[in-house]
Design a protein around this motif. Structure first.
Motif, mmCIF file in Angstrom:
data_model
loop_
_atom_site.group_PDB
_atom_site.id
_atom_site.type_symbol
_atom_site.label_atom_id
_atom_site.label_comp_id
_atom_site.label_asym_id
_atom_site.label_seq_id
_atom_site.Cartn_x
_atom_site.Cartn_y
_atom_site.Cartn_z
ATOM 1 N N ASP A 1 65.336 87.185 39.116
ATOM 2 C CA ASP A 1 66.030 88.396 39.562
ATOM 3 C C ASP A 1 65.101 89.285 40.384
ATOM 4 N N LEU A 2 63.822 89.375 39.961
ATOM 5 C CA LEU A 2 62.856 90.176 40.717
ATOM 6 C C LEU A 2 62.641 89.597 42.106
ATOM 7 N N HIS A 3 62.480 88.253 42.154
ATOM 8 C CA HIS A 3 62.294 87.610 43.453
ATOM 9 C C HIS A 3 63.541 87.772 44.321
ATOM 10 N N SER A 4 64.715 87.662 43.679
ATOM 11 C CA SER A 4 65.953 87.834 44.436
ATOM 12 C C SER A 4 66.075 89.252 44.976
ATOM 13 N N ALA A 5 65.679 90.231 44.152
ATOM 14 C CA ALA A 5 65.744 91.625 44.597
ATOM 15 C C ALA A 5 64.805 91.862 45.773
ATOM 16 N N GLU A 6 63.592 91.271 45.678
ATOM 17 C CA GLU A 6 62.642 91.408 46.789
ATOM 18 C C GLU A 6 63.180 90.735 48.045
ATOM 19 N N ARG B 1 64.105 92.409 51.670
ATOM 20 C CA ARG B 1 63.581 91.891 52.948
ATOM 21 C C ARG B 1 64.724 91.554 53.899
ATOM 22 N N PHE B 2 65.773 90.962 53.343
ATOM 23 C CA PHE B 2 66.921 90.617 54.183
ATOM 24 C C PHE B 2 67.554 91.865 54.784
ATOM 25 N N LEU B 3 67.742 92.903 53.964
ATOM 26 C CA LEU B 3 68.342 94.135 54.478
ATOM 27 C C LEU B 3 67.449 94.796 55.519
ATOM 28 N N VAL B 4 66.134 94.733 55.308
ATOM 29 C CA VAL B 4 65.207 95.299 56.304
ATOM 30 C C VAL B 4 65.339 94.551 57.624
ATOM 31 N N LEU C 1 71.235 85.021 60.189
ATOM 32 C CA LEU C 1 70.227 85.484 59.244
ATOM 33 C C LEU C 1 70.702 85.286 57.804
ATOM 34 N N ALA C 2 71.993 85.481 57.556
ATOM 35 C CA ALA C 2 72.546 85.356 56.207
ATOM 36 C C ALA C 2 72.528 83.921 55.702
ATOM 37 N N GLU D 1 76.152 96.459 50.865
ATOM 38 C CA GLU D 1 75.180 97.244 51.631
ATOM 39 C C GLU D 1 75.029 96.675 53.045
ATOM 40 N N LEU D 2 75.009 95.332 53.159
ATOM 41 C CA LEU D 2 74.952 94.706 54.475
ATOM 42 C C LEU D 2 76.168 95.090 55.305
ATOM 43 N N ALA D 3 77.352 95.034 54.702
ATOM 44 C CA ALA D 3 78.576 95.387 55.424
ATOM 45 C C ALA D 3 78.579 96.864 55.813
ATOM 46 N N ARG D 4 78.055 97.702 54.936
ATOM 47 C CA ARG D 4 77.973 99.137 55.259
ATOM 48 C C ARG D 4 77.058 99.375 56.460
ATOM 49 N N CYS D 5 75.913 98.690 56.483
ATOM 50 C CA CYS D 5 75.010 98.805 57.634
ATOM 51 C C CYS D 5 75.690 98.322 58.911
ATOM 52 N N ALA D 6 76.444 97.219 58.783
ATOM 53 C CA ALA D 6 77.161 96.700 59.945
ATOM 54 C C ALA D 6 78.211 97.705 60.418
#
Length: 717
Positions: free
Chosen positions: A306-311, A315-318, A340-341, A469-474
């Motif tokens: 879960d920690l690795h997934s969160a990191e 990174r993906f959102l950045v 990218l997804a 969050e990705l959709a919100r950024c889009a």
């Protein structure tokens, strides 16, 4: 009082007393056993366990002094020892249990029968306890040794495995190797309300990551729902077993254990045998213990995962945010985001935009490029039919995400538009999906669909948050691009109007200026009075100001349109400064100001458009004269460096507040020192001219201490 003689007649033999007083013996013994520390938290049923059967054997063993029949404690005593080992009892506590039982029997005999007892039966009772303790010792020692070896294997698997799958694989292989009758070992981990095969060895290896069952359904599902071990003698015919491999290969004994942590079942582990219809208590204990230790490893691995997934999600959102910020061409950016997804958070991804009641696909990506055509066929050109209750149109219509962590056959049918659409979903191996709306300021622009296949883990709550969050950024990027396009269109329309109006005004002002010049000459020739000359001079001055204003407007329009022109050539900077001073000498003297030029000691040439540089100097000098105190000095200077020349214009006027310095070069920003000073285009045009020459312009000022403007020009070679 109890009639001891009557009781003695009723229970004349110890074996009969043991059978008829069994419940009382068990109750008294249970109370005494609770004094042992491992029994503090055990239920009565867990403490009693094998005792009724054990008392029956003791009674038979005592009775054998009269009947001569052979009685064995081997299996039952061993089973009791294994059970106690599994509940944390050391062997000395098992011996104490037997001691409590012997004392309880004798105390109750004395209480109900009397102090006398058949010595032969008493000796046989002692022999029964000796035999039970001996058999317990043998089985306890063997079981403890196997248990310690199993725990060593668990620890070794945990230490030598880099990830959860490797750990589970080694653990299951150790279980298979350590138990002779076990032919298959499987671990199913829970995702939501569904159990998925995560690791398997033996006969069920082909089930890995493909077989799943819901909590409450099938053998593993019932274990998860009831949170307790379960056993079936013949899994190949038992209706509760739903695994096709178990039935096909003829698995008989099947034993399953819940993997539980803090009251929540995270999975189920099970062992099966092709030959045996029963597993020994020792094998069951061994398996339960290994599963208990494995549960800790799974929880730890999931926390790390879960920690690795969160990191990775951050990174993906950045990365996605960078792409959104790099370009205002949002359709191209959305195509990049889809790429990218995949495979970062999806096996395939599509992006749909909504407009005028229809959806239009603008991006798609698949882990396998050959399948992109199949993905393109999904949802193509769907109308936003208000009766449509699934997938992209539904999400766009409601503005709420749709999420299926694990799709059943019914879910696939519900998400499909028809038989052909459902077949495509099945062909693509659709297992889990998230459709998130692209929203900004309560307006839905479309949806991003993320899909995982059967080869990947299903989507979780954390994945849903990431997708939204990705959709919100889009959505924000689309809204920004839309607003920017509207602003550009508005600016373009404004500039077009300004250009047309300014051009027409310039022509009309030219006519007025020419007429005013003719009138001025005529009044001079005719010797007209000053009353006539003054209004003519006012017309000439106003016309000149208007022509300058129109020139600024035209320059600004050409700057914003990207058509601003300049023709650089070698220009001697000292001469340019002198010329600028001469032009502004009269208005400066009229205000009681002096103009001073500090030119380089030797001639220095810059690469510039002479007329444009004089325009910059005119703007800076005009402002300096306008905002300087009377009888001050305005200094023009040029400082020659190796590659460029720094020109400055300084005055002793009011100065500029720090909060205004950052915005002073923006267009249409009038001077904070005099809001009625003009259009606010002069400094913006000056900056555009300097930057077009490859230089830079800035200002240094403090309130009450004047201002000094600088700009650089490249030296001519």
């Amino acid at each position: 009082m109890t009639d001891v003689s009557a009781v003695g007649r009723e229970y004349g033999r110890l074996c009969d007393f043991l059978r008829n007083r069994q419940d009382e013996i068990i109750t008294t013994w249970t109370r005494r056993v609770r004094s042992l520390s491992p029994a503090y938290e055990l239920s009565d049923s867990a403490i009693v366990d094998h005792l009724p059967a054990l008392l029956g054997l003791i009674a038979d063993f005592v009775e054998s002094v009269h009947t001569g029949r052979s009685v064995s404690f081997e299996q039952l005593a061993k089973a009791h020892a294994v059970d106690r080992l599994g509940r944390g009892f050391d062997f000395d506590l098992i011996v104490k249990e037997y001691g409590f039982l012997r004392r309880t029997i004798l105390d109750l005999w004395e209480s109900h029968v009397g102090p006398t007892i058949d010595l032969a039966e008493l000796r046989q009772l002692d022999a029964a306890f000796d035999e039970a303790v001996a058999q317990s010792a043998l089985r306890y020692a063997r079981a403890r040794e196997r248990l310690l070896k199993a725990l060593d294997r668990v620890s070794e698997a945990a230490l030598t495995s880099d990830d959860l799958d490797a750990f589970l694989g080694r653990l299951l292989q150790a279980t298979l190797d350590g138990t002779e009758s076990v032919d298959t070992v499987v671990i199913l981990l829970r995702e939501g309300d569904v159990l998925h095969v995560r690791a398997a060895v033996g006969l069920e290896e082909d089930l890995t990551r493909e077989f799943s069952t819901r909590v409450g359904e099938g053998f593993a599902g019932q274990i998860a729902a009831e949170r307790r071990p379960a056993f079936v003698r013949d899994a190949s015919i038992d209706p509760v077993v739903v695994s096709p491999v178990v039935r096909t290969h003829g698995i008989h004994a099947l034993y399953g254990v819940p993997m539980e942590r803090d009251g929540y079942v995270i999975g189920v582990a099970q062992i099966g045998s092709l030959t045996a219809f029963e597993f020994s208590d020792e094998d069951k204990l061994l398996f339960r213990t290994m599963v208990s230790r494995a549960t800790s490893g799974v929880v730890k691995a999931r926390i790390l995962s879960d920690l690795h997934s969160a990191e990775a999600a951050q990174r993906f959102l950045v990365d996605a945010s960078k792409h959104f910020a790099e370009s205002l061409d949002y359709e191209t950016t959305l195509a990049k985001i889809a790429r990218l997804a995949v495979p970062a958070i999806a096996d395939w991804c599509v992006v749909d935009l909504a407009r005028d009641g229809t959806t239009r696909r603008v991006a798609l990506a698949h882990r396998n490029p050959d399948k992109e055509r199949e993905v393109r066929d999904l949802d193509r050109g769907d109308s936003l039919d208000p009766t449509l209750m699934a997938s992209v149109p539904q999400v766009i219509r409601t503005g709420r995400s749709e999420w299926k962590p694990d799709m059943s056959d019914q879910d696939l049918a519900a998400a499909a538009r028809g038989p052909g659409h459902e077949a495509l979903l099945r062909q693509l191996g659709t297992r889990s999906y998230i459709v998130a709306p692209m929203v900004a300021h309560d307006r839905v622009f479309g949806a991003i669909s993320l899909v995982r296949t059967e080869a990947s883990r299903p989507y979780s709550d954390a994945d849903l948050v990431l997708a939204e969050e990705l959709a919100r950024c889009a959505g924000t990027a689309i809204e920004n691009a839309r607003l920017y396009a509207e602003a550009r269109n508005a600016v373009a329309a404004r500039d077009q109007v300004l250009a047309v109006v300014s051009h027409d005004l310039r022509n009309q002002l030219g006519v007025i200026a020419m007429g005013a010049d003719l009138l001025a000459r005529k009044t001079e020739e005719d010797g007209a009075s000053g009353d006539l000359a003054r209004p003519i001079e006012t017309i000439r001055r106003t016309t000149k100001t208007m022509q300058h204003l129109v020139g600024d407007l035209l320059d600004m329009a050409s700057i914003e349109a990207g058509t601003f022109s300049h023709q650089p050539a070698a220009v001697e900077i000292g001469a340019a400064l002198e010329e600028a001073c001469q032009v502004h000498d009269a208005p400066a003297r009229a205000k009681g100001l002096q103009l001073s030029v500090e030119r380089p000691p030797a001639a220095v040439h810059v690469l510039a458009d002479r007329a444009r540089i004089l325009q910059v100097l005119a703007n800076l000098l005009g402002n300096a004269i306008k905002f300087s105190d009377h009888k001050g000095t305005i200094v023009l200077s040029a400082d020659a460096g190796e590659t460029d020349v720094t020109v400055s214009v300084s005055d002793g006027g009011f100065g500029i507040a720090p909060e205004d310095l950052q915005r002073i070069f923006e267009p249409y920003k009038t001077s904070p020192r005099n809001p009625q000073s003009g259009t606010g285009l002069g400094l913006s045009i000056a900056r555009a001219i300097v930057e077009r020459h490859g230089g830079r312009i800035w200002v240094e000022s403090e309130p009450g201490k004047g201002a000094r403007f600088f700009f650089t020009l490249e030296r001519a070679r």
